[in-house]
Structures are given as structure tokens and as C-alpha cells.
Design a protein around this motif. Structure first.
Motif, PDB file in Angstrom:
ATOM      1  N   UNK A  18       0.747  -1.192  -0.213  1.00  0.00           N
ATOM      2  CA  UNK A  18      -0.341   0.160   0.189  1.00  0.00           C
ATOM      3  C   UNK A  18       1.161   1.140  -0.224  1.00  0.00           C
ATOM      4  N   UNK A  19       1.671   1.111   0.774  1.00  0.00           N
ATOM      5  CA  UNK A  19       2.614   2.114   0.768  1.00  0.00           C
ATOM      6  C   UNK A  19       3.560   2.648  -0.297  1.00  0.00           C
ATOM      7  N   UNK A  20       3.310   1.985  -0.933  1.00  0.00           N
ATOM      8  CA  UNK A  20       4.217   2.221  -2.696  1.00  0.00           C
ATOM      9  C   UNK A  20       3.430   2.461  -3.283  1.00  0.00           C
ATOM     10  N   UNK A  21       1.840   2.648  -3.389  1.00  0.00           N
ATOM     11  CA  UNK A  21       0.959   2.620  -4.034  1.00  0.00           C
ATOM     12  C   UNK A  21       0.772   2.288  -5.654  1.00  0.00           C
ATOM     13  N   UNK A  22      -0.665   1.529  -6.220  1.00  0.00           N
ATOM     14  CA  UNK A  22      -0.387   0.118  -6.587  1.00  0.00           C
ATOM     15  C   UNK A  22      -0.368   0.327  -7.675  1.00  0.00           C
ATOM     16  N   UNK A  23      -0.186   0.548  -9.080  1.00  0.00           N
ATOM     17  CA  UNK A  23      -0.261   1.638 -10.318  1.00  0.00           C
ATOM     18  C   UNK A  23      -1.555   1.452 -10.789  1.00  0.00           C
ATOM     19  N   UNK A  24      -2.574   0.479 -10.260  1.00  0.00           N
ATOM     20  CA  UNK A  24      -3.883  -0.430 -10.487  1.00  0.00           C
ATOM     21  C   UNK A  24      -4.425  -1.595  -9.716  1.00  0.00           C
ATOM     22  N   UNK A  25      -5.971  -1.822  -9.795  1.00  0.00           N
ATOM     23  CA  UNK A  25      -6.285  -3.001  -9.722  1.00  0.00           C
ATOM     24  C   UNK A  25      -7.467  -2.801 -10.140  1.00  0.00           C
ATOM     25  N   UNK A  26      -7.917  -4.221 -10.942  1.00  0.00           N
ATOM     26  CA  UNK A  26      -8.606  -4.253 -12.256  1.00  0.00           C
ATOM     27  C   UNK A  26      -9.592  -5.377 -11.297  1.00  0.00           C
ATOM     28  N   UNK A  27     -10.756  -4.953 -11.201  1.00  0.00           N
ATOM     29  CA  UNK A  27     -12.284  -5.692 -10.714  1.00  0.00           C
ATOM     30  C   UNK A  27     -13.259  -6.006 -11.358  1.00  0.00           C
ATOM     31  N   UNK A  28     -12.474  -5.956 -12.858  1.00  0.00           N
ATOM     32  CA  UNK A  28     -14.116  -6.571 -13.427  1.00  0.00           C
ATOM     33  C   UNK A  28     -14.619  -7.813 -12.978  1.00  0.00           C
ATOM     34  N   UNK A  29     -13.751  -9.027 -13.368  1.00  0.00           N
ATOM     35  CA  UNK A  29     -13.532 -10.517 -12.166  1.00  0.00           C
ATOM     36  C   UNK A  29     -13.691 -10.041 -10.690  1.00  0.00           C
ATOM     37  N   UNK A  30     -14.622 -10.267 -10.211  1.00  0.00           N
ATOM     38  CA  UNK A  30     -14.671 -10.298  -8.564  1.00  0.00           C
ATOM     39  C   UNK A  30     -13.509 -11.476  -8.587  1.00  0.00           C
ATOM     40  N   UNK A  31     -13.585 -12.255  -8.819  1.00  0.00           N
ATOM     41  CA  UNK A  31     -12.644 -13.790  -8.688  1.00  0.00           C
ATOM     42  C   UNK A  31     -11.687 -14.095  -8.835  1.00  0.00           C
ATOM     43  N   UNK A  32     -11.181 -12.886 -10.367  1.00  0.00           N
ATOM     44  CA  UNK A  32      -9.659 -13.446 -10.569  1.00  0.00           C
ATOM     45  C   UNK A  32      -9.156 -12.034 -10.275  1.00  0.00           C
ATOM     46  N   UNK A  33      -9.158 -10.823  -9.276  1.00  0.00           N
ATOM     47  CA  UNK A  33      -8.400  -9.836  -9.495  1.00  0.00           C
ATOM     48  C   UNK A  33      -7.293  -9.370 -10.018  1.00  0.00           C
TER      49      UNK A  33
END
Length: 272
Positions: A241-256
């Protein structure tokens, strides 16, 4: 020869006729009394409990809405019989047309007046939307309703500068309301920076700790995606978290899909 009547039969006949006449008189008295009462009641309802103008419309509980606004929103005309007014219809018209989230309508008889009790909508975020004239600035309340700058002038100081909603449209209001309702439960309150609706209908969040989060379209899986987001918010290591993720894709909530950050820069070495 006619048979003589039994003793007392004539007397009994007269008594029966007398009782019948008495019943008829009582029935007529009742009919007249009911007619007089009905006419008096009708006249009282039509003429005694009348609203003659907007001065008999009371509005309480709102910083913005005035009686003239209620009269316009509910399309009230005067003079108006008080008991002919429909509180439910008036409440629906007011909540649909004015910046209020709760409406209670009461008809009061002495003196005759209409009392409207309101709870103003509270702006919870700044917002932008695209119109035929360009980008319009405004606010949204906790139910996702749009509030113009004019409507929000008296309300915008109440905690409405925390984050920004981009791309607001009327069709997105229920989805926005769901996200807003879940943000505290998911511990995204002060961490949330932005909610964005892109032209394709996808929903994006920007979080101070998680970066850009793609929630995908506003479909039946949205609630599940929000649950997964809450889980990630709690479970991701603090170092990531401290390094800040470029992005998170939750379009498929079972396979983020997590876009992992690059290696952290090494701290500068003290001079030898």
C-alpha cells in the motif's frame, strides 16, 4: 251474517296503525337530520377548511426551500379545500423536484393550513457532469442525486470536499448511491479520492492507498466487487500500500488483477 269481531281487536288494530305512523315519523325525522348534518358538514368542508393562498402553507426544517417552492413543485392552486389535498402526492412531487431527501405532509384543521416538514439533502462530494453547454460543476448527496451550485450554497460546507465524482449522469445515480453507502463499511471514507464513470460505463475509484481501481460495469456483480475491494483494503500488506499500486482491476471479482509496483527506491546512503 258477518261474524262479530273478537273483543279488543279494533283497539289492537288502532294501536298497530299508531305504531306504524310513529315509525314513519321517526324515519322522516332521521332522514331530515341526516340531510341537514350532511349539508352542514359538506359546507364546512368546502368553505370552512379552505386554503386561500400560499400563506397557509408552512415549511419547516429546510434551509433552502420556501412555501413558494413547494407550491410550484406540487402545482397547488388556490382556493383549495384542505381535505381534497393528497399528502402522498404532494410529498412525492416535492422530493422529486426539490433538494430534499425526506418529506412529511400534514393537514392541520385549526386554523386550516398545510404543514410540510423537510430534511434537506446533504452534499457529500463535489461532482462534475457533461451538459450541452460543457462541463458543469456541482455536488452529490448520499443518495447520488445531483445538487447544483445554487442548491448547495447553504449545504456545501458540510463535509462535501473530501472527494470528487466525475462523469455523473442520471442513470448512474443508483450505482453511485451503492458505492457511497459502502465506502464507510469498506473503510474507504477518508482514503477515497475520486469516483469516475468513463464513457464506456465502467466505474473507477481512486484510493490514496490502493491507487486506481477498476470496478467494471454497473451490473449485478458490482456489490461483489465492492466486497473484494474491502477485503483487499484490509488484507494487502502495508508495504505494498505504501508503494501505491499502479492499478487494480476487479472486473472479474473472483480473479482480481493487481498491477504490482516497481521496486522501491533504495534510501540514500550517508556520505562516508
Amino acid at each position: 251474517m258477518s261474524t262479530p269481531s273478537p273483543p279488543g281487536s279494533e283497539r289492537r288494530r288502532q294501536l298497530r296503525q299508531q305504531r306504524i305512523r310513529e315509525r314513519l315519523r321517526n324515519s322522516w325525522r332521521l332522514v331530515v337530520l341526516l340531510a341537514l348534518s350532511g349539508g352542514l358538514g359538506y359546507g364546512l368542508l368546502r368553505q370552512g377548511w379552505m386554503l386561500s393562498g400560499p400563506s397557509q402553507v408552512e415549511v419547516i426544517g429546510s434551509e433552502l426551500v420556501r412555501p413558494k417552492h413547494v407550491v410550484q413543485a406540487a402545482q397547488l392552486t388556490f382556493p383549495q379545500p384542505l381535505l381534497a389535498l393528497e399528502p402522498k402526492r404532494i410529498a412525492t412531487a416535492v422530493v422529486n423536484a426539490l433538494p430534499v431527501e425526506q418529506v412529511q405532509v400534514r393537514r392541520l384543521m385549526a386554523p386550516p393550513r398545510l404543514r410540510i416538514e423537510l430534511v434537506d439533502r446533504q452534499a457529500v462530494a463535489r461532482a462534475q457532469r457533461r451538459t450541452a453547454k460543457g462541463i458543469e460543476q456541482g455536488y452529490v448527496d448520499r443518495f447520488g442525486h445531483w445538487l447544483s451550485i445554487r442548491q448547495s450554497r447553504a449545504l456545501a460546507t458540510k463535509g462535501s470536499k473530501g472527494f470528487l465524482v466525475l462523469g455523473w449522469q442520471p442513470s448512474y445515480r443508483p450505482v453511485l448511491a451503492l458505492v457511497l453507502a459502502q465506502r464507510e463499511r469498506l473503510e474507504l471514507g477518508s482514503d477515497l479520492r475520486q469516483i469516475r464513470f468513463d464513457p464506456g460505463g465502467n466505474i473507477w475509484l481512486e484510493s490514496a492507498s490502493l491507487g486506481q481501481v477498476r470496478l467494471g460495469p454497473a451490473d449485478g456483480q458490482l456489490a461483489r466487487r465492492l466486497e473484494v475491494l474491502g477485503h483487499l483494503q484490509k488484507q494487502l500488506p502495508a508495504q505494498i500500500k505504501a508503494r501505491r499500486l499502479p492499478s487494480i482491476d476487479l472486473s472479474d471479482p473472483e480473479q482480481p488483477e493487481l498491477g504490482l509496483p516497481g521496486p522501491a527506491a533504495a534510501p540514500p546512503q550517508p556520505p562516508s
